[in-house]
Structures are given as structure tokens and as C-alpha cells.
Design a protein around this motif. Structure first.
Motif, PDB file in Angstrom:
ATOM      1  N   LEU A 124       0.829  -1.196   0.000  1.00 33.11           N
ATOM      2  CA  LEU A 124       0.000   0.000   0.000  1.00 33.11           C
ATOM      3  C   LEU A 124       0.870   1.254   0.000  1.00 33.11           C
ATOM      4  O   LEU A 124       0.542   2.262  -0.652  1.00 33.11           O
ATOM      5  N   GLU A 125       1.986   1.184   0.695  1.00 32.27           N
ATOM      6  CA  GLU A 125       2.897   2.321   0.740  1.00 32.27           C
ATOM      7  C   GLU A 125       3.443   2.640  -0.650  1.00 32.27           C
ATOM      8  O   GLU A 125       3.560   3.808  -1.037  1.00 32.27           O
ATOM      9  N   ARG A 126       3.736   1.613  -1.432  1.00 33.70           N
ATOM     10  CA  ARG A 126       4.236   1.833  -2.786  1.00 33.70           C
ATOM     11  C   ARG A 126       3.195   2.524  -3.662  1.00 33.70           C
ATOM     12  O   ARG A 126       3.533   3.369  -4.504  1.00 33.70           O
ATOM     13  N   VAL A 127       1.938   2.148  -3.479  1.00 32.01           N
ATOM     14  CA  VAL A 127       0.867   2.805  -4.229  1.00 32.01           C
ATOM     15  C   VAL A 127       0.776   4.281  -3.837  1.00 32.01           C
ATOM     16  O   VAL A 127       0.643   5.165  -4.692  1.00 32.01           O
ATOM     17  N   LEU A 128       0.874   4.552  -2.552  1.00 36.43           N
ATOM     18  CA  LEU A 128       0.743   5.925  -2.067  1.00 36.43           C
ATOM     19  C   LEU A 128       1.929   6.802  -2.474  1.00 36.43           C
ATOM     20  O   LEU A 128       1.779   8.013  -2.609  1.00 36.43           O
ATOM     21  N   VAL A 129       3.101   6.195  -2.652  1.00 36.67           N
ATOM     22  CA  VAL A 129       4.264   6.970  -3.081  1.00 36.67           C
ATOM     23  C   VAL A 129       3.983   7.643  -4.422  1.00 36.67           C
ATOM     24  O   VAL A 129       4.397   8.781  -4.677  1.00 36.67           O
ATOM     25  N   ARG A 130       3.250   6.934  -5.293  1.00 34.25           N
ATOM     26  CA  ARG A 130       2.922   7.518  -6.598  1.00 34.25           C
ATOM     27  C   ARG A 130       1.870   8.618  -6.464  1.00 34.25           C
ATOM     28  O   ARG A 130       1.845   9.561  -7.258  1.00 34.25           O
ATOM     29  N   GLN A 131       0.989   8.508  -5.470  1.00 38.16           N
ATOM     30  CA  GLN A 131      -0.050   9.518  -5.277  1.00 38.16           C
ATOM     31  C   GLN A 131       0.466  10.760  -4.565  1.00 38.16           C
ATOM     32  O   GLN A 131      -0.029  11.855  -4.779  1.00 38.16           O
ATOM     33  N   TYR A 132       1.469  10.549  -3.717  1.00 35.30           N
ATOM     34  CA  TYR A 132       2.023  11.657  -2.928  1.00 35.30           C
ATOM     35  C   TYR A 132       3.521  11.755  -3.186  1.00 35.30           C
ATOM     36  O   TYR A 132       4.328  11.229  -2.412  1.00 35.30           O
ATOM     37  N   PRO A 133       3.939  12.384  -4.282  1.00 41.04           N
ATOM     38  CA  PRO A 133       5.378  12.558  -4.529  1.00 41.04           C
ATOM     39  C   PRO A 133       6.049  13.235  -3.352  1.00 41.04           C
ATOM     40  O   PRO A 133       5.424  13.990  -2.603  1.00 41.04           O
ATOM     41  N   ARG A 134       7.332  12.948  -3.189  1.00 40.37           N
ATOM     42  CA  ARG A 134       8.056  13.429  -2.018  1.00 40.37           C
ATOM     43  C   ARG A 134       7.945  14.941  -1.848  1.00 40.37           C
ATOM     44  O   ARG A 134       7.804  15.437  -0.740  1.00 40.37           O
ATOM     45  N   HIS A 135       7.974  15.696  -2.948  1.00 36.90           N
ATOM     46  CA  HIS A 135       7.956  17.156  -2.819  1.00 36.90           C
ATOM     47  C   HIS A 135       6.598  17.684  -2.369  1.00 36.90           C
ATOM     48  O   HIS A 135       6.476  18.843  -1.989  1.00 36.90           O
ATOM     49  N   LEU A 136       5.549  16.825  -2.419  1.00 37.65           N
ATOM     50  CA  LEU A 136       4.232  17.242  -1.941  1.00 37.65           C
ATOM     51  C   LEU A 136       3.949  16.789  -0.513  1.00 37.65           C
ATOM     52  O   LEU A 136       2.915  17.128   0.048  1.00 37.65           O
ATOM     53  N   GLN A 137       4.855  15.992   0.059  1.00 31.86           N
ATOM     54  CA  GLN A 137       4.646  15.516   1.421  1.00 31.86           C
ATOM     55  C   GLN A 137       5.014  16.613   2.412  1.00 31.86           C
ATOM     56  O   GLN A 137       6.037  17.280   2.253  1.00 31.86           O
ATOM     57  N   PRO A 138       4.192  16.824   3.449  1.00 33.40           N
ATOM     58  CA  PRO A 138       4.534  17.838   4.461  1.00 33.40           C
ATOM     59  C   PRO A 138       5.830  17.471   5.154  1.00 33.40           C
ATOM     60  O   PRO A 138       6.056  16.305   5.493  1.00 33.40           O
ATOM     61  N   TRP A 139       6.681  18.458   5.356  1.00 31.30           N
ATOM     62  CA  TRP A 139       7.999  18.167   5.929  1.00 31.30           C
ATOM     63  C   TRP A 139       7.927  17.838   7.402  1.00 31.30           C
ATOM     64  O   TRP A 139       8.816  17.207   7.951  1.00 31.30           O
ATOM     65  N   SER A 140       6.884  18.252   8.066  1.00 32.72           N
ATOM     66  CA  SER A 140       6.826  18.008   9.510  1.00 32.72           C
ATOM     67  C   SER A 140       5.387  17.796   9.952  1.00 32.72           C
ATOM     68  O   SER A 140       4.495  18.579   9.617  1.00 32.72           O
ATOM     69  N   GLN A 141       5.162  16.703  10.656  1.00 33.68           N
ATOM     70  CA  GLN A 141       3.878  16.450  11.330  1.00 33.68           C
ATOM     71  C   GLN A 141       4.230  15.986  12.738  1.00 33.68           C
ATOM     72  O   GLN A 141       4.301  14.786  12.995  1.00 33.68           O
ATOM     73  N   PRO A 142       4.518  16.913  13.641  1.00 32.23           N
ATOM     74  CA  PRO A 142       5.092  16.546  14.934  1.00 32.23           C
ATOM     75  C   PRO A 142       4.234  15.588  15.752  1.00 32.23           C
ATOM     76  O   PRO A 142       4.758  14.851  16.575  1.00 32.23           O
ATOM     77  N   CYS A 143       2.938  15.562  15.517  1.00 28.62           N
ATOM     78  CA  CYS A 143       2.055  14.659  16.279  1.00 28.62           C
ATOM     79  C   CYS A 143       1.491  13.544  15.408  1.00 28.62           C
ATOM     80  O   CYS A 143       0.642  12.779  15.861  1.00 28.62           O
ATOM     81  N   GLY A 144       1.941  13.431  14.166  1.00 31.49           N
ATOM     82  CA  GLY A 144       1.430  12.421  13.254  1.00 31.49           C
ATOM     83  C   GLY A 144       0.529  13.028  12.197  1.00 31.49           C
ATOM     84  O   GLY A 144       0.005  14.127  12.366  1.00 31.49           O
ATOM     85  N   VAL A 145       0.323  12.291  11.089  1.00 33.12           N
ATOM     86  CA  VAL A 145      -0.531  12.802  10.015  1.00 33.12           C
ATOM     87  C   VAL A 145      -1.988  12.722  10.452  1.00 33.12           C
ATOM     88  O   VAL A 145      -2.390  11.838  11.216  1.00 33.12           O
ATOM     89  N   TRP A 146      -2.792  13.634   9.889  1.00 34.94           N
ATOM     90  CA  TRP A 146      -4.190  13.725  10.323  1.00 34.94           C
ATOM     91  C   TRP A 146      -4.944  12.434  10.033  1.00 34.94           C
ATOM     92  O   TRP A 146      -5.768  11.992  10.854  1.00 34.94           O
ATOM     93  N   GLU A 147      -4.701  11.779   8.881  1.00 35.14           N
ATOM     94  CA  GLU A 147      -5.473  10.596   8.506  1.00 35.14           C
ATOM     95  C   GLU A 147      -5.339   9.488   9.557  1.00 35.14           C
ATOM     96  O   GLU A 147      -6.334   8.856   9.937  1.00 35.14           O
ATOM     97  N   LEU A 148      -4.121   9.236  10.022  1.00 34.59           N
ATOM     98  CA  LEU A 148      -3.925   8.173  11.010  1.00 34.59           C
ATOM     99  C   LEU A 148      -4.461   8.582  12.364  1.00 34.59           C
ATOM    100  O   LEU A 148      -5.060   7.758  13.083  1.00 34.59           O
ATOM    101  N   ARG A 149      -4.290   9.830  12.739  1.00 37.80           N
ATOM    102  CA  ARG A 149      -4.837  10.295  14.017  1.00 37.80           C
ATOM    103  C   ARG A 149      -6.360  10.181  14.021  1.00 37.80           C
ATOM    104  O   ARG A 149      -6.959   9.768  15.018  1.00 37.80           O
TER     105      ARG A 149
END
Length: 468
Positions: A124-149
Motif C-alpha cells: 500500500l505504501e508503494r501505491v501511495l508513493v505515486r499519489q504523494y510525490p516526495r515534494h508534496l509531502q509535508p515536511w513536519s507532522q510533529p504529532c502524526g498525520v491527520w489521517e492516522l490520528r
């Protein structure tokens, strides 16, 4: 060593792991050696900090390294022929034994060894890598990403009055890091807390290192909760909070009865005590779970901690905390820790929860744990029936045995090391010298060793170590 050409985080993570294994092996000293920081190793190997964190988490779980708050990571001394001597710290000797090649490690508590979600998670992570290129990923989520929280908040919500929001959830690199933050935020140094006993040794060591006053609450002679003793402690001690399991108490593998949970909730409310609930094993009962303790206590005096790893597998090493209070302090401490967690892996975990895949996995894991426990029970009866007693576990991946005769359990431990078998002496699960006659055995391990021979050796060790 340049790893940037690796296409996926998991490949780089394994490469970093192998690099660190070689680095540790080159140390060649009995003194503790400080390892490169996450940031230093990230720059050295040209990989992300989260990739380094994955590798370090696995090394720490295997007992090859350990972390010190506000100091960094250190390598345990590499075992030498003299490492089998009976002196020294018992936990260090256990870790050294697990690192020796060819050992049958019966001391671990790793339920996901039977079945994990590592492969689906990485796919699943490999699929998401294509949907969220590295340059579009937030550089910092100090408490975790909203989706998992949000996924965790929904999973822990049980009613309109016992509900959680994404902002109440805090995700860290591992469980130890989350608990270190909690100790800091609650200012527990020098404070007294009640801990259900026996208790996981990693939690006990962390509390000791932080200067927390641990009051152990062991069961009575019948293995049930001693509610009278618990009430007496609450009456006579200035208890800051109480740390109890949500449903499953390990290493004993027992589950608190409905009546006991109600009585505990009543006593906590009567004395105005906060509950810090340990839900690490809450989903590992062999039967469908009853109401958790958190669903019975005052929600305004409740915090919950857990991790993904015990249920999902080593590719999900994160720990997490649920708290409606102290949000400003918690956010600040998580920000200061700079947990650089992979947003892609967190989103993959969130999708596993949202799709119902985790629920199906938990059902399968419970069934396999129950079947494996039944097989292990028959073997223990056959080989150790004359020497040890136990109560059949109804949860988890371990058996909690007690010797029928008074024995020197450290001698038993040392004897088994000489036979290339690692067991967990009971005294590791106490800070006050309890459980000298107990030991923990895992029933989840690879099939590369002769378990019947190992149990016969254990019977011989218990016989030879009897105290006259």
C-alpha cells in the motif's frame, strides 16, 4: 555509502539496518559506545531521518542498541565468550544472549511473529508513493498525520460521551519515545504511580530511569486482583496516577473480569485518580473483547497509550497516546522531539484501519495465538508438568510459569544460556524483587529449533537449581 538510488523506503531501511549491524560489530569493546544520531546518520547515508528511525527501532527491539533520553543511542557490548558469566545486570545478559547466533529465544513477546501486516502495509505504501510525490509531502507532522490520528480516534470512540477527536491523538517514533514525553509533561519525576504487576520490563526500566516512584500492585495468591490492597494504597499514598491494562494483563496472559473492572473504576472515581491505560495488548485476547477499562472510568481523568507493532508487525514501530488534556504541553514536547515520521507509511496504516483490513487481521491473529497456546500447553504439561505450574493464558503470546519448588531462577537462566536457550526470569518484571520463582516463555517462535529438547533441558535446570 549512498542509498538514495533505492526506490522504496523499506529497501533503504534494510540497508541502513545492515550498515548498523556491521558498525556495531566493529566496536570491539565492552564499554558502551554512542552511535550516530538520527540526523548524523541521515546525512552520512543520504537517506531520510524516518528511514534511519525504522532501522534504529528494529535494532532496539532486538536488544542490539538502547536509547537514553536527551542523549542518543548506544550499542550494547558485543557478546564475548565471557558474556555467559553469571555476573552483571540480568537484563543486559538476556539481551546479550538473544544476540548470540543459533539461540532459541523463548524470552520474547512478539505476537505478530505468527502473522503480520508488513507485506500489505509496504504494498500500500508503494501505491501511495505515486499519489504523494516526495515534494508534496509535508515536511513536519510533529504529532502524526491527520489521517492516522483520525482513524485511531474513530477506533477508540465508543459512545457520544466517550469519544475522541484527531487532535486528541499523538503519534511518536516508538512507544518509549511517547512515554518519555508523557513523563516529562506530567512531571512524574519523584511522583508516585501505581503500576499493575508483573509489568513489562521496558516500561519499568523507563520509569526507574526517569526517577518515578513505582508502587507495584500484584495479584493475590490466587492470581486475581487484590482490590483491598489497591484501595489501601490509594488511601495511604499520594498517588499521581494509576497505570493499568485495558483488558489483557501480560506477561500473565490473564483478563480482568467484568466485576473487577467495575470495582477498579469505582475506586478510581472515589479517590479522584487519573488512569493511564496500557492498551498495547488490548486486542490480543483469544475471545472477542469485553468492554475496556477506559469505557468504565471517568473520561475526564483518562489517558491511553499503545503501539501498532504488537498487533501489526515490525514495519509499524510507532507508539501513540490519546489525551484530551495538556494539549499545548504535549504538542510542544512532540515538536521538540522532532519525530520525522514517514507520512506515507502513516497514511498506509490509516488506510488499513479504514478498509477494515486491520479488523480481519486481528481476528486471524487471535485464532493463531489461541491455537499456538494450546500446542505449547500440551508440551509444557509433557515436559515441565512435574516442575512448574501455570494458568492457561487467555490472551497474548506467552506463558507465565512458577516453579513448584524453590529454585535459584538466575541459575536456571544461566544453565539454559549454556544450552543456547534464552528464557525470561520473572524478577525482570518487578522493581521490588517479586516473581523470583517465575519465568516467561514465548509460544511464538520459528521452527528451526527442537522445542521438546529445550523444554527437557529446562526441566533439568529447574531440578538442579532447587534451593535446599
Amino acid at each position: 555509502m549512498i542509498l538514495k538510488g533505492e526506490r522504496q523506503t523499506d529497501f533503504a531501511y534494510h540497508a541502513v539496518y545492515r550498515y548498523m549491524i556491521n558498525l556495531i560489530s566493529e566496536v570491539g569493546t565492552d564499554a558502551r559506545v554512542k552511535l550516530p544520531s538520527l540526523r548524523q546518520l541521515s546525512r552520512r547515508l543520504n537517506v531520510s531521518i524516518s528511514t534511519v528511525q525504522y532501522a534504529y527501532s528494529l535494532l532496539e527491539k532486538e536488544g542490539r542498541i538502547y536509547s537514553v533520553a536527551k542523549s542518543g543511542y548506544y550499542a550494547w557490548p558485543v557478546p564475548t565468550p565471557s558474556a555467559g558469566c553469571p555476573g552483571g545486570d540480568l537484563l543486559e545478559r538476556l539481551y546479550a544472549g538473544t544476540r548470540r547466533p543459533g539461540m532459541l529465544v523463548l524470552s520474547v513477546d512478539e505476537p505478530a511473529l505468527l502473522v503480520s501486516l508488513d507485506t500489505p502495509l509496504l504494498q500500500l505504501e508503494r501505491v501511495l508513493v505515486r499519489q504523494y510525490p516526495r515534494h508534496l509531502q509535508p515536511w513536519s507532522q510533529p504529532c502524526g498525520v491527520w489521517e492516522l490520528r483520525a482513524a485511531l480516534a474513530a477506533r477508540y470512540t465508543s459512545s457520544p460521551t466517550r469519544c475522541w477527536q484527531a487532535d486528541d491523538v499523538y503519534i511518536g517514533a516508538d512507544l518509549r519515545g511517547v512515554l518519555e514525553i508523557l513523563i516529562e509533561v506530567l512531571d512524574l519525576k519523584g511522583a508516585a504511580i501505581v503500576v499493575e504487576s508483573p509489568c513489562d520490563w521496558s516500561i519499568l526500566r523507563l520509569l526507574q530511569e526517569a526517577g518515578v516512584g513505582v508502587i507495584e500492585w500484584p495479584g493475590n495468591t490466587h492470581g486475581n486482583l487484590d482490590l483491598a490492597a489497591f484501595e489501601q494504597v490509594l488511601l495511604t499514598e499520594s498517588v499521581r496516577l494509576v497505570m493499568l491494562s485495558s483488558r489483557v494483563s501480560l506477561p500473565s496472559g490473564s483478563i480482568m473480569s467484568s466485576r473487577e473492572r467495575l470495582q477498579v473504576a469505582r475506586l478510581l472515581e472515589q479517590h479522584g485518580c487519573w488512569l493511564l491505560e496500557n492498551d498495547t495488548y488490548g486486542e490480543l485476547g483469544f475471545e472477542p473483547p469485553e468492554a475496556a477499562l477506559r469505557d468504565l472510568v471517568n473520561p475526564e481523568r483518562l489517558m491511553v497509550f499503545s503501539s501498532f507493532e504488537k498487533v501489526l508487525g515490525p514495519e509499524a514501530p510507532y507508539g501513540y497516546l490519546l489525551s484530551r488534556h495538556l494539549s499545548a504541553k504535549l504538542q510542544r514536547q512532540f515538536l521538540l522531539r522532532e519525530f520525522r515520521l514517514s507520512s506515507i507509511r502513516q497514511r498506509a496504516l490509516a488506510q488499513l484501519y479504514q478498509s477494515g483490513r486491520v479488523d480481519l487481521h486481528v481476528q486471524q491473529l487471535r485464532r493463531l495465538l489461541s491455537e499456538q497456546a494450546a500446542v505449547m500447553s500440551r508440551r509444557i504439561d509433557e515436559h515441565l508438568g512435574e516442575w512448574a505450574n501455570y494458568r492457561m493464558p487467555v490472551a497474548g503470546a506467552t506463558f507465565w510459569l512458577v516453579s513448584r519448588e524453590a529454585v535459584d531462577m538466575r541459575q536456571v537462566f544461566q544453565y539454559m544460556l549454556g544450552r543456547r536457550v534464552v528464557i525470561a526470569p520473572g524478577e525482570l518484571f518487578s522493581v521490588s524483587g517479586l516473581y523470583q520463582q517465575n519465568l516467561r516463555l514465548s509460544h511464538t517462535f520459528d521452527g528451526q529449533h527442537n522445542l521438546d529438547l529445550a523444554l527437557n533441558e529446562l526441566a533439568q535446570a529447574l531440578k538442579q537449581a532447587q534451593i535446599a
